[in-house]
Design a protein around this motif. Structure first.
Motif, PDB file in Angstrom:
ATOM      1  N   LEU A  35       0.831  -1.203   0.000  1.00  0.00           N
ATOM      2  CA  LEU A  35       0.000   0.000   0.000  1.00  0.00           C
ATOM      3  C   LEU A  35       0.870   1.260   0.000  1.00  0.00           C
ATOM      4  O   LEU A  35       0.561   2.234  -0.714  1.00  0.00           O
ATOM      5  N   ALA A  36       1.936   1.258   0.757  1.00  0.00           N
ATOM      6  CA  ALA A  36       2.821   2.431   0.795  1.00  0.00           C
ATOM      7  C   ALA A  36       3.353   2.739  -0.595  1.00  0.00           C
ATOM      8  O   ALA A  36       3.400   3.917  -1.019  1.00  0.00           O
ATOM      9  N   THR A  37       3.751   1.720  -1.331  1.00  0.00           N
ATOM     10  CA  THR A  37       4.255   1.927  -2.691  1.00  0.00           C
ATOM     11  C   THR A  37       3.165   2.491  -3.593  1.00  0.00           C
ATOM     12  O   THR A  37       3.412   3.421  -4.388  1.00  0.00           O
ATOM     13  N   GLN A  45       3.149   6.069  -5.526  1.00  0.00           N
ATOM     14  CA  GLN A  45       3.049   6.124  -6.981  1.00  0.00           C
ATOM     15  C   GLN A  45       1.928   7.052  -7.441  1.00  0.00           C
ATOM     16  O   GLN A  45       2.068   7.761  -8.448  1.00  0.00           O
ATOM     17  N   HIS A  46       0.810   7.059  -6.696  1.00  0.00           N
ATOM     18  CA  HIS A  46      -0.340   7.882  -7.092  1.00  0.00           C
ATOM     19  C   HIS A  46      -0.332   9.265  -6.447  1.00  0.00           C
ATOM     20  O   HIS A  46      -1.223  10.087  -6.720  1.00  0.00           O
ATOM     21  N   GLY A  47       0.632   9.522  -5.598  1.00  0.00           N
ATOM     22  CA  GLY A  47       0.689  10.821  -4.932  1.00  0.00           C
ATOM     23  C   GLY A  47      -0.526  11.074  -4.063  1.00  0.00           C
ATOM     24  O   GLY A  47      -1.096  12.168  -4.073  1.00  0.00           O
ATOM     25  N   GLU A  75       6.781   3.146   6.144  1.00  0.00           N
ATOM     26  CA  GLU A  75       7.107   2.558   4.852  1.00  0.00           C
ATOM     27  C   GLU A  75       7.062   3.567   3.705  1.00  0.00           C
ATOM     28  O   GLU A  75       7.578   3.295   2.615  1.00  0.00           O
ATOM     29  N   ARG A  76       6.447   4.764   3.908  1.00  0.00           N
ATOM     30  CA  ARG A  76       6.269   5.711   2.804  1.00  0.00           C
ATOM     31  C   ARG A  76       7.497   6.588   2.600  1.00  0.00           C
ATOM     32  O   ARG A  76       8.228   6.916   3.537  1.00  0.00           O
ATOM     33  N   ASP A  77       7.691   6.993   1.318  1.00  0.00           N
ATOM     34  CA  ASP A  77       8.797   7.890   0.974  1.00  0.00           C
ATOM     35  C   ASP A  77       8.345   9.345   0.924  1.00  0.00           C
ATOM     36  O   ASP A  77       9.175  10.251   1.001  1.00  0.00           O
ATOM     37  N   ILE A  78       7.023   9.600   0.747  1.00  0.00           N
ATOM     38  CA  ILE A  78       6.520  10.973   0.676  1.00  0.00           C
ATOM     39  C   ILE A  78       5.453  11.161   1.744  1.00  0.00           C
ATOM     40  O   ILE A  78       4.834  10.199   2.198  1.00  0.00           O
ATOM     41  N   THR A  79       5.229  12.360   2.147  1.00  0.00           N
ATOM     42  CA  THR A  79       4.271  12.629   3.232  1.00  0.00           C
ATOM     43  C   THR A  79       3.089  13.473   2.781  1.00  0.00           C
ATOM     44  O   THR A  79       2.178  13.725   3.561  1.00  0.00           O
ATOM     45  N   ASP A  80       3.107  13.984   1.532  1.00  0.00           N
ATOM     46  CA  ASP A  80       1.972  14.776   1.045  1.00  0.00           C
ATOM     47  C   ASP A  80       1.548  14.256  -0.315  1.00  0.00           C
ATOM     48  O   ASP A  80       2.145  13.326  -0.859  1.00  0.00           O
TER      49      ASP A  80
END
Length: 739
Positions: free
Chosen positions: A626-628, A632-634, A655-660
């Motif tokens: 889910l994190a990926t 991918q979808h922002g 697990e996420r690389d972005i926060t927004d």
């Protein structure tokens, strides 16, 4: 090659089914053998008044060999009672078909080969040659002592007390004619088949006069075979050493009764009569028979072991001049029984007679097999838990990557006998046996002597290894002790494996089709050495077949249910697929190893069968997947989590690389406790996850056992799985509901 005719007499009980299962091997080997089937046994007696009809004798007379399945024999009273009514008045004499064959064809020699087909232990290969026509089975047996014999026994104190009416007698008849031909047969067998010695099993310490005569005949015959040593042993001592040290024998020859007992003991030494073949050879014919008997209680149940039938066919083919093909059958039986992949119940398996037979036929056709390995790690510190046994796991991974899955792992303390037993049990059964640890210089480092003991070879000093020890210790300024010399001892015939990172060299050696690899214990030393051996290759193993792995991680299904579905799918596919299952809460992982050309179709079938439960086709959790997808979808996930509190959100953020993101996805997670409550961990929990975006809203459901505190992990993975399915469009077929 000239066409040979074989009279096949299936007989009674399990005889027909073991021959039906094994005989296709003759066609598989492409042999010029014509099979003609005949009648023999109990049904012939019941309906015709003879167990061997005249038409069967005619068939035997025009055949090059006779292959017998099994026959049933009953006492005279029962035999007469089972005759057809119209035959009872004639009161024919019932004579066992086995006895009829031996007498009419003068089959004086019974040959029973005994070999270590199961693997493990010290290798052995010997045979029992039994005289068939005289000895205590000569038929000189009376219910009362005959008048002419009474003066010979009347002075015995027990005969005096019982009188002639209360005394019985049998004669052990042995003649120069009978002895000379069976002894010559024994020596010929030793010479033709490479057996190292001939042992006469008799009772010379009790039967002094007759045994002395037998010894004289033995010495006279042995003079024609000066290259073959011979000995005379008490039959009871032979029985003991057959069970304890079978490797010391070559050809054991004995009169009828002693040979009868020893030959069945030989079957027990092998692992049971399901592995025991026999040949009966004479002046005017032969017959070949698996010796397990007709076993009427097992007939028709598909449980009989066909291995003895295959080995019996091998004996017959060798007699007919097809020695190479006979060897192929023996190799195939050895391969199947040692790996236990498709064997019957008596060898610890679940295969039917037909399935076990097909395994042998496949092996004769050289169908590639999956090799196996055993990993044995040594050290009291491992058993105490002082050190983690990382070597076993790393070695298993390395072997698996080479296409050699590990069948068994043992962790053993510093005890020589226990180590030797573990190694011995794997030799001949596994293609690779890796032994790690216990090669240091101290007195508790006993692995090298244990491995030599298991191999049945002496330890030898290897100067090359010793110089390696000296050079390394000198380079680091370490004192050299006499105890260090232990590290230069290796089993006779081994190939040394230098140790670039330590003083303890390893070795590899071949034994009974297995490669035994002995390595030191420190991981930084043994793992590079094992990698080197595997990189260089193992010559006795077939080239690794190309295999593709189909992987699926599932949730919401127990392991047994998943296996039942997948095993049936594999069976229906017809492809050579190796399934493997792993349960790690809350997931069940499924791995299917298959040929590359079968992978796509197998994956489609797997996805259809488990559509309601598949989380991912990668070795990742639902939260990681889910994190990926969110990255991918922002997307930003607006989460109303009434079930896990902040556990789900915390794990997802980790697990996420972005926060927004540019859009928001809404999810609500909840659970209802059924027939139990949250704090006592009883009953079940009905999980619900509703996911909503701008255009669609769906609800996903799953009911799980409230098994313990770890159930929160299941809640979290279910929630992530539900949101991921919404994003990918892989909606649940039963538990999701559109708004």
């Amino acid at each position: 090659m000239n066409l040979k005719t074989v009279a096949v007499l299936p007989g009674d009980g399990i005889g027909p089914e073991v021959l039906d299962a094994a005989l296709p091997v003759i066609e598989a080997l492409g042999l010029p053998v014509d099979l003609e089937f005949g009648d023999i046994g109990w049904e012939c007696w019941r309906t015709e008044g003879t167990p061997v009809p005249d038409r069967t004798w005619d068939l035997i007379g025009r055949s090059d060999a006779v292959l017998l399945g099994a026959t049933t024999t009953k006492p005279r009273r029962e035999a007469l009672a089972e005759l057809a009514p119209e035959l009872r008045g004639q009161a024919p004499q019932y004579v066992s078909p086995i006895i009829q064959l031996r007498q009419r064809l003068d089959l004086f020699a019974n040959l029973r080969p005994v070999e270590n087909y199961l693997g493990g232990g010290t290798p052995y290969r010997f045979c029992v040659v039994r005289e068939n026509t005289e000895g205590l089975y000569a038929g000189l047996d009376w219910d009362h002592v005959p008048d002419g014999m009474w003066p010979l026994v009347a002075d015995h104190p027990n005969a005096c007390r019982s009188g002639r009416p209360g005394s019985t007698a049998s004669i052990r008849l042995q003649t120069a004619h009978g002895l000379d031909r069976i002894l010559r047969f024994a020596f010929d067998t030793a010479r033709d088949h490479g057996y190292g010695r001939v042992t006469l099993a008799d009772k010379p310490n009790v039967l002094r006069q007759s045994s002395a005569y037998v010894l004289g005949r033995l010495e006279a015959i042995a003079a024609d075979y000066p290259e073959i040593p011979f000995e005379v042993l008490n039959v009871d001592a032979v029985a003991l050493w057959m069970a304890r040290r079978p490797e010391q024998f070559g050809v054991i020859v004995a009169e009828n009764m002693f040979g009868d007992i020893l030959s069945d003991l030989g079957g027990g030494v092998m692992g049971g009569l399901g592995l025991a073949p026999s040949a009966n050879i004479g002046e005017h014919g032969n017959y070949f028979e698996p010796v397990h008997g007709s076993a009427p209680s097992m007939a028709g149940r598909g449980r009989a072991n066909p291995a003895a039938a295959f080995l019996t066919i091998g004996l017959m083919l060798e007699h007919l001049g097809f020695a190479d093909e006979a060897g192929s059958i023996q190799d195939a039986v050895r391969h199947v029984t040692r790996r236990r992949d498709r064997v019957t119940y008596d060898l610890g398996g679940t295969a039917t007679t037909g399935e076990a037979a097909q395994a042998v036929i496949d092996a004769c056709r050289e169908v590639p097999h999956t090799p196996t390995a055993a990993v044995i790690t040594i050290g009291d510190e491992l058993l105490r838990g002082d050190l983690e046994d990382s070597n076993a796991g790393n070695a298993s991974r390395m072997l698996g990557e080479r296409g050699i899955p590990v069948r068994v792992r043992h962790t053993i303390g510093d005890d020589e006998a226990t180590i030797a037993d573990a190694v011995r049990a794997c030799i001949g059964r596994d293609d690779v046996v890796v032994v790690m640890g216990g090669l240091g210089p101290t007195s508790d480092d006993v692995t090298r002597s244990a491995v030599a003991r298991a191999l049945g070879r002496p330890l030898e000093h290897w100067e090359e290894a010793w110089q390696g020890v000296v050079e390394r210790l000198t380079r680091f300024g370490v004192a050299i002790h006499d105890d260090n010399r232990r590290q230069a001892l290796f089993a006779e015939g081994a190939d040394l494996l230098p140790n670039p990172h330590g003083t303890a060299w390893g070795c590899r050696t071949e034994a009974q089709g297995s490669t035994v690899i002995m390595l030191p214990g420190p991981p930084r030393e043994c793992l590079p050495m094992l990698e080197m051996v595997l990189r260089d290759g193992l010559p006795h193993l077939p080239k690794r077949p190309e295999v593709t792995t189909v992987f699926r991680r599932t949730l919401g299904i127990i392991e047994a249910d998943a296996a039942a579905l997948v095993d049936q799918l594999v069976a229906d596919s017809g492809a050579p697929v190796r399934p493997a299952y792993r349960w790690h809460y809350p997931y069940v992982d499924i791995r299917l190893g298959c040929p590359p050309e079968a992978a796509d179709e197998l994956a489609k079938r797997l996805d259809t069968a488990l559509a309601d439960h598949i989380v991912t086709g990668r070795d990742r959790t639902a939260v990681q997947e889910l994190a990926t997808l969110l990255d991918q979808h922002g997307l930003v996930l607006d989460l109303d989590d009434r079930l896990t509190g902040d556990v789900f959100a915390t794990e997802l953020a980790r697990e996420r690389d972005i926060t927004d993101g540019t859009a928001t996805l809404h999810a609500t997670v909840s659970g209802t406790w059924q027939t139990g409550d949250r704090t006592t961990y009883t009953g079940t929990v009905a999980l619900t996850c509703t996911v909503r975006d701008k255009t669609d809203e769906r609800t996903y459901r799953l009911t799980v056992p409230n098994r313990g505190p770890e159930v929160t992990t299941c809640f979290t993975q279910f929630a992530a799985w539900s949101v991921a399915r919404h994003l990918t469009g892989r909606h649940h077929t039963r538990t999701e509901e559109p708004a």
